[in-house]
Write an enzyme that holds these catalytic residues in place. Structure first.
Site, PDB file in Angstrom:
ATOM      1  N   GLY A 235       4.927   5.553  -4.076  1.00  0.00           N
ATOM      2  CA  GLY A 235       5.590   6.153  -2.971  1.00  0.00           C
ATOM      3  C   GLY A 235       4.563   6.504  -1.990  1.00  0.00           C
ATOM      4  O   GLY A 235       4.842   6.814  -0.681  1.00  0.00           O
ATOM      5  N   ASP A 236       3.423   7.148  -2.343  1.00  0.00           N
ATOM      6  CA  ASP A 236       2.520   7.840  -1.427  1.00  0.00           C
ATOM      7  C   ASP A 236       1.865   6.517  -0.401  1.00  0.00           C
ATOM      8  O   ASP A 236       1.690   6.875   0.605  1.00  0.00           O
ATOM      9  CB  ASP A 236       1.272   8.592  -2.163  1.00  0.00           C
ATOM     10  CG  ASP A 236       1.950   9.495  -3.014  1.00  0.00           C
ATOM     11  OD1 ASP A 236       2.841  10.220  -2.881  1.00  0.00           O
ATOM     12  OD2 ASP A 236       1.296   9.589  -4.298  1.00  0.00           O
TER      13      ASP A 236
END
Length: 289
Positions: A235-236
């Site tokens: 997600g980062d």
């Protein structure tokens, strides 16, 4: 060149790949291991730097070997770390146990990653940026950073992560131009009526891709077929890819880049992803086949 400030957690990660996640009193066999920096803010900063974005990292680490290793890693990637406060205490260490399907179990100490506080906010650094990207951290600190950015005319993105449900982030979301959430987080924020003032909402669907909602317009991308090794940090990487691409690409193209970065992270053991535009373009070529 665009300058982005990333603010939030800075960790040291110890990742163990196992044949299965053990039950209580059970045992698993370690099949791989890796140690590297972690934490949502530094994960995003690493990907942004790899994509040629001038990046500054705000957070805190301890005065110890792990803190030294994190700073050295960021320096090697070209990420400015002068704003990373060396706090008393130990650098936060996360122990991540990953099974063969990429599912993750996380253990961690409290550490130093939330020692960075309102009193430490460097107003000049925020005002000198083109964009501020916030990740999970103390709500009061996130709000101070967001308010400083808004007052200076600096755009703000926010990826609050799973703790959006139990931290008072509502005032931060209200100041956010671009919000990154997964399906569960999107439903939670929407039920509280917080999405009305957010210009761009990016919803991650995991293996099923993602979508961007801008007013009445929705743009979707189905993602890329990869065998997940470890979804930690995906997600980062996704958020960093979107931010790096949206300055000179369409929303649809930026979303494709984001999904490419997320897919590359998911097939890599550990949360830290080292990549370049060549890696991203190679993944994007899958869309054209």
């Amino acid at each position: 060149m665009t300058r982005i400030v990333c603010a939030g957690h800075v960790n040291w990660d110890v990742t163990l790949q196992v044949d299965r996640l053990p039950e209580a009193d059970g045992e698993a066999r370690i099949t791989g291991q890796r140690q590297a920096g972690g934490g949502s803010a530094s994960n995003a900063a690493a990907v942004l730097a790899g994509l040629d974005v001038e990046t500054t990292l705000i957070g805190s680490v301890g005065v110890d070997e792990h803190g030294h290793l994190v700073r050295r890693e960021m320096d090697a990637l070209g990420v400015e770390t002068a704003l990373v406060e060396v706090a008393e205490g130990e650098t936060t260490v996360k122990y991540l146990v990953v099974d063969r399907g990429g599912e993750v179990m996380v253990l961690g100490n409290e550490g130093a990653n939330e020692h960075y506080s309102v009193d430490d906010v460097d107003v000049a650094a925020i005002r000198g940026a083109d964009h501020l990207h916030l990740t999970n951290q103390r709500p009061a600190t996130a709000l101070e950073l967001a308010e400083t950015a808004v007052e200076a005319g600096v755009s703000v993105s926010f990826d609050p992560g799973r703790r959006i449900a139990d931290r008072a982030y509502d005032p931060v979301v209200e100041l956010t131009d671009c919000l990154f959430v997964n399906d569960r987080e999107a439903d939670l924020v929407e039920s509280e009526g917080l999405l009305d003032g957010v210009r761009t909402v990016v919803v991650k669907h995991g293996a099923d891709g993602a979508e961007v909602r801008e007013g009445a317009t929705t743009v979707s991308h189905l993602g890329f077929p990869v065998e997940p090794v470890d979804t930690t940090g995906a997600g980062d990487a996704f958020a960093a890819g979107f931010l790096a691409a949206r300055e000179d690409r369409t929303t649809a193209q930026a979303l494709a880049v984001a999904n490419a970065c997320g897919a590359l992270a998911a097939r890599t053991l550990g949360a830290r992803l080292y990549l370049s535009w060549d890696d991203v373009e190679a993944m994007l070529s899958v869309d054209q086949e």
